[in-house]
Design an enzyme around this catalytic site. Sequence first.
Site, PDB file in Angstrom:
ATOM      1  N   ASN A   7       0.275  -1.006   5.412  1.00 45.48           N
ATOM      2  CA  ASN A   7       1.211  -0.289   6.304  1.00 45.48           C
ATOM      3  C   ASN A   7       0.555  -0.367   7.678  1.00 45.48           C
ATOM      4  OD1 ASN A   7       3.270   1.788   4.688  1.00 45.48           O
ATOM      5  ND2 ASN A   7       1.404   1.395   3.540  1.00 45.48           N
ATOM      6  N   ASN A  12      -6.818   6.476  -1.779  1.00 40.21           N
ATOM      7  CA  ASN A  12      -5.783   5.495  -1.481  1.00 40.21           C
ATOM      8  C   ASN A  12      -6.064   4.325  -2.433  1.00 40.21           C
ATOM      9  OD1 ASN A  12      -4.063   3.585  -0.389  1.00 40.21           O
ATOM     10  ND2 ASN A  12      -4.549   4.076   1.723  1.00 40.21           N
ATOM     11  N   GLU A  55      -5.840   9.011   7.563  1.00 39.87           N
ATOM     12  CA  GLU A  55      -6.428   8.550   6.289  1.00 39.87           C
ATOM     13  C   GLU A  55      -7.799   9.177   6.043  1.00 39.87           C
ATOM     14  OE1 GLU A  55      -5.814   4.658   4.661  1.00 39.87           O
ATOM     15  OE2 GLU A  55      -4.728   4.082   6.460  1.00 39.87           O
ATOM     16  N   CYS A 101      -4.914  -2.816   2.848  1.00 35.55           N
ATOM     17  CA  CYS A 101      -4.619  -2.729   4.277  1.00 35.55           C
ATOM     18  C   CYS A 101      -5.817  -2.994   5.174  1.00 35.55           C
ATOM     19  CB  CYS A 101      -3.948  -1.390   4.609  1.00 35.55           C
ATOM     20  SG  CYS A 101      -3.159  -1.475   6.238  1.00 35.55           S
ATOM     21  N   GLU A 127       0.860  -1.195   0.000  1.00 31.31           N
ATOM     22  CA  GLU A 127       0.000   0.000   0.000  1.00 31.31           C
ATOM     23  C   GLU A 127       0.897   1.247   0.000  1.00 31.31           C
ATOM     24  OE1 GLU A 127      -1.556   0.862   3.936  1.00 31.31           O
ATOM     25  OE2 GLU A 127      -3.336   1.853   3.115  1.00 31.31           O
ATOM     26  N   LYS A 141      -9.443   2.378  -1.830  1.00 28.33           N
ATOM     27  CA  LYS A 141      -9.667   1.844  -0.467  1.00 28.33           C
ATOM     28  C   LYS A 141     -10.998   2.312   0.117  1.00 28.33           C
ATOM     29  CE  LYS A 141      -7.051   1.472   3.917  1.00 28.33           C
ATOM     30  NZ  LYS A 141      -5.756   1.840   4.521  1.00 28.33           N
TER      31      LYS A 141
END
Length: 312
Positions: free
Chosen positions: A197, A110, A146, A172, A50, A127
Amino acid sequence: MNDNKRSLGLAVAQMGAVNLADTRESVVARLMAMMREAKSRGAEFVVFPELALTTFFPRYWMSEAEAQQRFFEPAMPGPATQPLFDLARELQMGFYLGYAELTPEGQPFNTAILVDRAGKITGKYRKIHLPGHSEHKPEAPFQHLEKKFFEVGDLGFRVFDTDAVRMGMCICNDRRWPETYRVMALQSAEVVVLGYNTPSVNIHWNEPAHLRTSTHLVSLQSAAYQNGIWVAAAAKCGSEDGHHMIGSSVIVAPTGEIVARALSEEDEVICVKADLTLGEFFREHVFNFAKHRRPEHYKLITERTGAGEPVA
Ligand code: CDV
């Protein structure tokens, strides 16, 4: 012995730290070196992490404009990433790559892409399960922004036929949610690939350090078994400017067993010959969806977001 076995040379290219001072070019050179190694070990597809091109920047408080200017890609491939696509075509190697995407309309996501052996983008995922917070937490050891820097993905959980393998993608935190995989398994995914991550420290509660790795593994292993799929997960890990993240990149078989696992917290390639017929056994028997699923009893899953009162 089944002579009709389909297989995929499947590699995961774990990355050690990417520090703030590292350039895109130096990161792409590392990715290319691992792509070459994966090829030399028989792989046909390699999974990168990621947000692979930069440090895990959501840990730093800054404005959206600054983040976009420093860490986002307005084009894919762009000047720094084109050599990776060129190498994929030269080596006849597919790949998954996570990066911060800035759309022409200015939307930040993302994102992860699937690239086929001809170096062509065949799939995109943005994401959906964005963890963390959007407000500044000056009391925390670091941020997890995020929810500030990215919009919730708008492409759903799709699957893509890439080089004759049906692949799904997630990123993730998505890997912890059973819905992620089931939606893709209902589209007959054979392999789900993802990057992550995962900071070793949880800023929200005093989580024992070992749980960061064990919850990661149990999520992937149960997802693989319950859906009869291969799952390949690539970490960005080690200490990025003093911020440690877990490693334990793995490839999990449809049996739920870990068949390859990274030992280090550095750049490391793991590789297996994945028998794509292995999942069929599970999908035909214990997890024969058409025969055994009872969606009429699963309605709360789409009707409710949070837990509520018992149904009457
Ligand atoms: N990058 C992530 O999504 N990390 C989350 C952390 C915040 C828990 C993860 O699920 O690994």
